[in-house]
Enzyme design. Structure first.
Site, mmCIF file in Angstrom:
data_model
loop_
_atom_site.group_PDB
_atom_site.id
_atom_site.type_symbol
_atom_site.label_atom_id
_atom_site.label_comp_id
_atom_site.label_asym_id
_atom_site.label_seq_id
_atom_site.Cartn_x
_atom_site.Cartn_y
_atom_site.Cartn_z
ATOM 1 N N HIS A 62 13.177 16.234 33.237
ATOM 2 C CA HIS A 62 13.759 17.347 33.989
ATOM 3 C C HIS A 62 15.155 17.720 33.497
ATOM 4 O O HIS A 62 15.497 18.902 33.427
ATOM 5 C CB HIS A 62 13.789 17.002 35.481
ATOM 6 C CG HIS A 62 12.423 16.999 36.106
ATOM 7 N ND1 HIS A 62 11.971 15.976 36.901
ATOM 8 C CD2 HIS A 62 11.409 17.896 36.027
ATOM 9 C CE1 HIS A 62 10.727 16.242 37.301
ATOM 10 N NE2 HIS A 62 10.373 17.395 36.780
ATOM 11 N N ASP A 86 7.038 20.049 41.797
ATOM 12 C CA ASP A 86 7.647 18.810 42.304
ATOM 13 C C ASP A 86 9.122 18.984 42.613
ATOM 14 O O ASP A 86 9.723 18.142 43.290
ATOM 15 C CB ASP A 86 7.431 17.645 41.332
ATOM 16 C CG ASP A 86 7.982 17.906 39.935
ATOM 17 O OD1 ASP A 86 9.109 18.434 39.815
ATOM 18 O OD2 ASP A 86 7.286 17.577 38.954
ATOM 19 N N GLU A 106 5.476 29.120 41.960
ATOM 20 C CA GLU A 106 4.493 28.031 42.002
ATOM 21 C C GLU A 106 3.193 28.611 42.575
ATOM 22 O O GLU A 106 3.223 29.329 43.570
ATOM 23 C CB GLU A 106 5.014 26.878 42.871
ATOM 24 C CG GLU A 106 4.000 25.793 43.201
ATOM 25 C CD GLU A 106 3.395 25.148 41.969
ATOM 26 O OE1 GLU A 106 2.147 25.122 41.884
ATOM 27 O OE2 GLU A 106 4.144 24.674 41.090
ATOM 28 N N ASP A 138 0.705 33.464 41.020
ATOM 29 C CA ASP A 138 0.292 33.106 39.682
ATOM 30 C C ASP A 138 1.421 33.446 38.710
ATOM 31 O O ASP A 138 1.926 34.570 38.698
ATOM 32 C CB ASP A 138 -0.973 33.886 39.318
ATOM 33 C CG ASP A 138 -1.427 33.620 37.893
ATOM 34 O OD1 ASP A 138 -0.927 34.316 36.980
ATOM 35 O OD2 ASP A 138 -2.258 32.724 37.697
ATOM 36 N N ASP A 156 7.623 24.930 33.403
ATOM 37 C CA ASP A 156 7.319 23.514 33.640
ATOM 38 C C ASP A 156 5.862 23.431 34.068
ATOM 39 O O ASP A 156 5.534 23.434 35.244
ATOM 40 C CB ASP A 156 8.244 22.960 34.730
ATOM 41 C CG ASP A 156 7.972 21.492 35.034
ATOM 42 O OD1 ASP A 156 7.276 20.838 34.235
ATOM 43 O OD2 ASP A 156 8.441 21.010 36.086
ATOM 44 N N THR A 158 1.586 22.056 33.387
ATOM 45 C CA THR A 158 0.752 20.934 32.984
ATOM 46 C C THR A 158 0.284 21.167 31.546
ATOM 47 O O THR A 158 0.608 22.175 30.922
ATOM 48 C CB THR A 158 -0.470 20.814 33.912
ATOM 49 O OG1 THR A 158 -1.213 22.045 33.860
ATOM 50 C CG2 THR A 158 -0.035 20.566 35.352
ATOM 51 N N ASP A 159 -0.510 20.231 31.017
ATOM 52 C CA ASP A 159 -1.032 20.395 29.664
ATOM 53 C C ASP A 159 -1.972 21.602 29.607
ATOM 54 O O ASP A 159 -2.519 22.018 30.630
ATOM 55 C CB ASP A 159 -1.760 19.117 29.227
ATOM 56 C CG ASP A 159 -0.775 18.006 28.888
ATOM 57 O OD1 ASP A 159 -0.266 18.015 27.757
ATOM 58 O OD2 ASP A 159 -0.500 17.151 29.748
#
Length: 284
Positions: A62, A86, A106, A138, A156, A158-159
């Protein structure tokens, strides 16, 4: 009785965690989410067999995804975060008193609520910062629909598998570029190149049409196994990647932020890439 959790991101290679206690687990037709306690890393969150974040080492990731672009920019007032439910990126952005506004997009409010409950230190109250505007939407659609402008955009995500794949698309990068003020910076998580080299090459190809200066910088996050991970960088101002150590130290001191990983020396060296990756990117 202690059980274990094995990460399955890479075929034939992985890491395993002792599970002292399962705090939350949910299986649907399309994904599996688990949050558990580990004796070394504290609270761990994993999605579809891939470690997303841990209580112990989250600050490494982060801090580097946040402070490198903000310090390099030098005058960032408005920041956009895509993903990051998060709250770790939001926490680090809010450490900068010079930032006047931060929008976080988010896709699922439930992610934020869950992380507030099980990983409260990640956000550390940042969701209540008066400078923060939380948008549930989105990310790809947001960057094409908003008329706001930003100095720094941080993805930030995810894969690039499943729902996170669209945040590695040319359409997403194009939208982000259009939202940046002159001299702005875009950064994004981009995997571990020793094991995910195709991901880095694809990102370079997709980012290059939109940014005059497109590169990567590195950070070693213990639970993102396979060596240092790359963070994508895009800007039209190539000088921002070449600040002197003296300039970085002045900016860091002026920011007044307190860090656990990031410092000017690490910033100065993080754009140095291993030779195998330089060669791979040249071929792209």
């Amino acid at each position: 009785m202690t059980t274990s959790y094995k990460e399955t991101l890479h075929n034939g290679y992985g890491q395993e965690f002792d599970v002292e206690e399962v705090l939350f687990e949910q299986q649907t037709d399309s994904w599996h989410l688990i949050i558990f306690k580990n004796p070394i890393y504290g609270t761990v969150m994993a999605l579809d067999g891939i470690i997303q974040t841990t209580e112990r080492d989250e600050f490494v990731y982060h801090e580097m995804l946040t402070h490198v672009p903000i310090i390099a920019h030098g005058e960032a007032k408005r920041v956009l975060i895509i993903g990051g439910g998060d709250g770790g990126i939001l926490r680090e952005v809010c450490r900068h008193s010079s930032v006047e506004h931060v929008t976080q997009v988010e896709i699922d409010q439930a992610v934020i609520d869950m992380c507030k409950e099980y990983l409260p230190a990640h956000s550390d109250g940042a969701f209540d910062d008066p400078r923060a505007k939380i948008v549930i939407a989105d990310g790809v659609e947001f960057v094409h629909q908003t008329d706001e402008k930003f100095d720094v955009i941080i993805s930030d995500c995810t894969d690039p598998v499943g729902p996170g794949e669209v945040l590695f698309s040319s359409r997403f990068y194009e939208g982000c570029k259009n939202l940046l003020n002159e001299g702005g910076v875009f950064v994004a998580q981009n995997g571990v190149p020793f094991l995910q080299q195709d991901e880095v090459i694809t990102t370079k190809r997709r980012l290059s049409p939109y940014f005059k200066d497109q590169s990567f910088y590195t950070v070693a996050v213990p639970t993102y196994i396979g060596g240092s991970m790359t963070l994508a960088w895009g800007s039209d101002n190539s000088d921002l990647r070449q600040l002197t150590l003296d300039e970085l130290e002045q900016r860091f001191k002026a920011s007044g932020i307190t860090t656990r990983y990031y410092n000017p020396q690490i910033h100065a060296g993080c754009f140095g890439l291993p030779q195998y990756l330089i060669k791979a990117l040249e071929s792209a």
